[in-house]
Scaffold this motif. Structure first.
Motif, mmCIF file in Angstrom:
data_model
loop_
_atom_site.group_PDB
_atom_site.id
_atom_site.type_symbol
_atom_site.label_atom_id
_atom_site.label_comp_id
_atom_site.label_asym_id
_atom_site.label_seq_id
_atom_site.Cartn_x
_atom_site.Cartn_y
_atom_site.Cartn_z
ATOM 1 N N UNK A 150 -11.436 -42.369 -92.882
ATOM 2 C CA UNK A 150 -11.304 -42.888 -91.534
ATOM 3 C C UNK A 150 -12.294 -42.325 -90.641
ATOM 4 N N UNK A 151 -13.420 -43.242 -90.656
ATOM 5 C CA UNK A 151 -14.694 -42.850 -90.006
ATOM 6 C C UNK A 151 -15.499 -41.851 -90.444
ATOM 7 N N UNK A 152 -15.485 -40.808 -89.643
ATOM 8 C CA UNK A 152 -16.023 -39.590 -90.048
ATOM 9 C C UNK A 152 -15.066 -38.614 -90.717
ATOM 10 N N UNK A 153 -13.919 -39.102 -90.705
ATOM 11 C CA UNK A 153 -12.950 -37.900 -91.289
ATOM 12 C C UNK A 153 -12.458 -38.471 -92.623
ATOM 13 N N UNK A 154 -12.067 -37.367 -93.555
ATOM 14 C CA UNK A 154 -11.569 -37.620 -94.788
ATOM 15 C C UNK A 154 -10.512 -36.709 -95.279
ATOM 16 N N UNK A 155 -9.450 -37.386 -95.487
ATOM 17 C CA UNK A 155 -8.229 -36.512 -95.998
ATOM 18 C C UNK A 155 -7.965 -36.809 -97.346
ATOM 19 N N UNK A 168 -4.178 -42.716 -84.761
ATOM 20 C CA UNK A 168 -5.232 -41.656 -84.830
ATOM 21 C C UNK A 168 -6.340 -42.272 -85.838
ATOM 22 N N UNK A 169 -5.834 -42.772 -86.987
ATOM 23 C CA UNK A 169 -6.965 -43.301 -87.989
ATOM 24 C C UNK A 169 -7.688 -44.524 -87.476
ATOM 25 N N UNK A 170 -6.965 -45.420 -86.621
ATOM 26 C CA UNK A 170 -7.717 -46.376 -85.856
ATOM 27 C C UNK A 170 -8.903 -46.032 -84.714
ATOM 28 N N UNK A 171 -8.347 -45.131 -84.290
ATOM 29 C CA UNK A 171 -9.287 -44.424 -83.210
ATOM 30 C C UNK A 171 -10.672 -43.948 -84.136
ATOM 31 N N UNK A 172 -10.431 -43.042 -85.157
ATOM 32 C CA UNK A 172 -11.316 -42.467 -86.037
ATOM 33 C C UNK A 172 -12.341 -43.572 -86.552
ATOM 34 N N UNK A 222 -16.022 -37.462 -78.212
ATOM 35 C CA UNK A 222 -15.545 -37.188 -79.848
ATOM 36 C C UNK A 222 -14.359 -37.855 -80.122
ATOM 37 N N UNK A 223 -14.561 -38.808 -81.025
ATOM 38 C CA UNK A 223 -13.230 -39.654 -81.550
ATOM 39 C C UNK A 223 -12.061 -38.807 -82.123
ATOM 40 N N UNK A 224 -12.428 -37.590 -82.852
ATOM 41 C CA UNK A 224 -11.450 -36.796 -83.157
ATOM 42 C C UNK A 224 -10.560 -36.129 -82.050
ATOM 43 N N UNK A 225 -11.413 -35.579 -81.164
ATOM 44 C CA UNK A 225 -10.733 -35.025 -79.784
ATOM 45 C C UNK A 225 -9.763 -36.219 -79.123
ATOM 46 N N UNK A 226 -10.353 -37.480 -79.119
ATOM 47 C CA UNK A 226 -9.246 -38.381 -78.631
ATOM 48 C C UNK A 226 -8.261 -38.742 -79.533
ATOM 49 N N UNK A 276 1.290 -48.848 -79.564
ATOM 50 C CA UNK A 276 0.104 -49.291 -79.139
ATOM 51 C C UNK A 276 -0.018 -50.601 -79.890
ATOM 52 N N UNK A 277 -1.127 -51.313 -79.326
ATOM 53 C CA UNK A 277 -1.754 -52.720 -79.756
ATOM 54 C C UNK A 277 -3.130 -52.657 -79.836
ATOM 55 N N UNK A 278 -3.776 -53.292 -80.435
ATOM 56 C CA UNK A 278 -5.170 -53.487 -80.935
ATOM 57 C C UNK A 278 -5.639 -54.851 -81.057
ATOM 58 N N UNK A 279 -7.112 -55.175 -80.973
ATOM 59 C CA UNK A 279 -7.812 -56.268 -81.135
ATOM 60 C C UNK A 279 -7.571 -56.639 -82.392
ATOM 61 N N UNK A 280 -7.706 -57.941 -82.932
ATOM 62 C CA UNK A 280 -7.828 -58.109 -84.438
ATOM 63 C C UNK A 280 -9.189 -57.563 -84.877
ATOM 64 N N UNK A 281 -9.334 -57.547 -86.318
ATOM 65 C CA UNK A 281 -10.485 -56.998 -87.188
ATOM 66 C C UNK A 281 -10.916 -55.762 -86.631
ATOM 67 N N UNK A 282 -10.160 -55.059 -86.269
ATOM 68 C CA UNK A 282 -10.317 -53.533 -86.195
ATOM 69 C C UNK A 282 -10.635 -52.959 -87.438
ATOM 70 N N UNK A 283 -11.519 -52.146 -87.691
ATOM 71 C CA UNK A 283 -11.751 -51.260 -89.158
ATOM 72 C C UNK A 283 -10.555 -50.312 -89.289
ATOM 73 N N UNK A 284 -10.080 -50.352 -90.784
ATOM 74 C CA UNK A 284 -9.071 -49.732 -91.031
ATOM 75 C C UNK A 284 -9.377 -48.689 -91.901
#
Length: 304
Positions: free
Chosen positions: A24-29, A82-86, A193-197, A251-259
């Motif tokens: 998820x962006x710069x985070x890996x689980x 959280x993953x959407x933000x990351x 910082x995306x992770x803090x948010x 929450x809601x979000x725009x279409x085409x967001x990275x997942x």
């Protein structure tokens, strides 16, 4: 369901052990699950009934009045947020975080999202009129989160909106934001910082600040201490969930967001992928009785 934390050193992962890697962006689980149950024990028949496959009985579903009674569903929603933000706030200079509040008590959760939608349309038109901005600064994707303030604030709702531009986020004064919103106070922040948010929403979407009004439940109320605005405060654990009606999206979000990208690979391949990353946290726990339950091991990494 019983969940017991255990020492991570108690389990040994072999090179060929299968793990799930979620990027998820710069985070890996990296997650390992032993003893997983791949068989669904029920079959949905209708909105009101389901079939218990073990007994063959047709049973009635228990409907909930609020998200408070379905913590598993809420946990999934918060993790998805959280993953959407990351995934989408990887360039923090391209982001703005806005908080929109009401000067009067607002308890209509459907109108809150509608007001947010109309605000975003007015903001889009405002940006399109700014000749000094590039095209990449005139359009944005967004994530909108509705948050209830609890009984201490009349159960009023407010909105958090993360704006994500294709270029450096344009300067928009708080005065302009307040004029475009026109329902109350607005607050505009940079995103550092995306992770803090992401962690902010995990911490505050479920718990509510402890006050005499909010703590009327008695001595059984569970509280947790958190740092809010630089001050240590007590929060009632899980209390905020009761203000979310069943069926209302967190929450809601725009279409085409990275997942997030989820893959199943061997532990050896996972180790190779995170070799240049920093492990920031690890947790291991047993679901069920220790010795015969399912073992879950999670390793959280951040790209350097």
């Amino acid at each position: 369901m019983k969940i017991t934390k255990i020492e991570s050193s108690r389990i040994v992962l072999h090179d060929d052990s299968e793990v799930k890697v979620k990027t998820s962006g710069k985070s890996i689980l990296v997650q390992f699950l032993a003893g997983q149950n791949k068989e669904c024990r029920i079959q949905n028949l209708s909105k009101e009934e389901y079939l218990d496959k073990a007994t063959g009985e047709v049973r009635q579903k228990n409907h909930r009045d609020s998200r408070f009674h379905s913590p598993k569903s809420v946990r999934r929603s918060i993790n998805t947020l959280m993953d959407l933000i990351r995934c989408n706030a990887t360039e923090t200079s391209h982001c703005k975080w806005i908080t929109l509040t009401y000067r009067h008590v607002m308890t209509d959760h459907e109108k809150v999202y509608e007001d947010g939608k109309m605000f975003l349309r007015r903001l889009q038109r405002h940006l399109e009129r700014q000749s000094e901005l590039s095209d990449a600064q005139k359009s944005f994707r967004r994530i909108t989160v509705a948050e209830p303030q609890g009984e201490g604030h009349g159960n009023s709702w407010h909105l958090h909106i993360l704006l994500i531009f294709e270029d450096t986020a344009p300067f928009i004064s708080n005065g302009i934001m307040a004029e475009l919103w026109n329902y109350g106070i607005t607050d505009t922040h940079k995103v550092y910082d995306a992770e803090v948010l992401a962690l902010y929403f995990k911490a505050y979407l479920s718990d509510v600040e402890y006050t005499a009004e909010a703590g009327k439940g008695g001595s059984g109320v569970k509280t947790v201490e958190k740092l809010a605005d630089g001050v240590s405060k007590q929060f009632i654990k899980g209390e905020r969930l009761r203000y979310y009606p069943t069926g209302m999206p967190l929450f809601t979000s725009s279409r085409g967001m990275r997942r997030s990208v989820v893959e199943k690979v061997s532990n050896q391949e996972a180790e190779e992928r995170v070799s240049d990353c920093k492990m920031v946290y690890r947790e291991t726990f047993v679901i069920g009785e220790v010795g015969c339950g399912n073992i879950v091991d999670k390793r959280y990494y951040k790209k350097r």
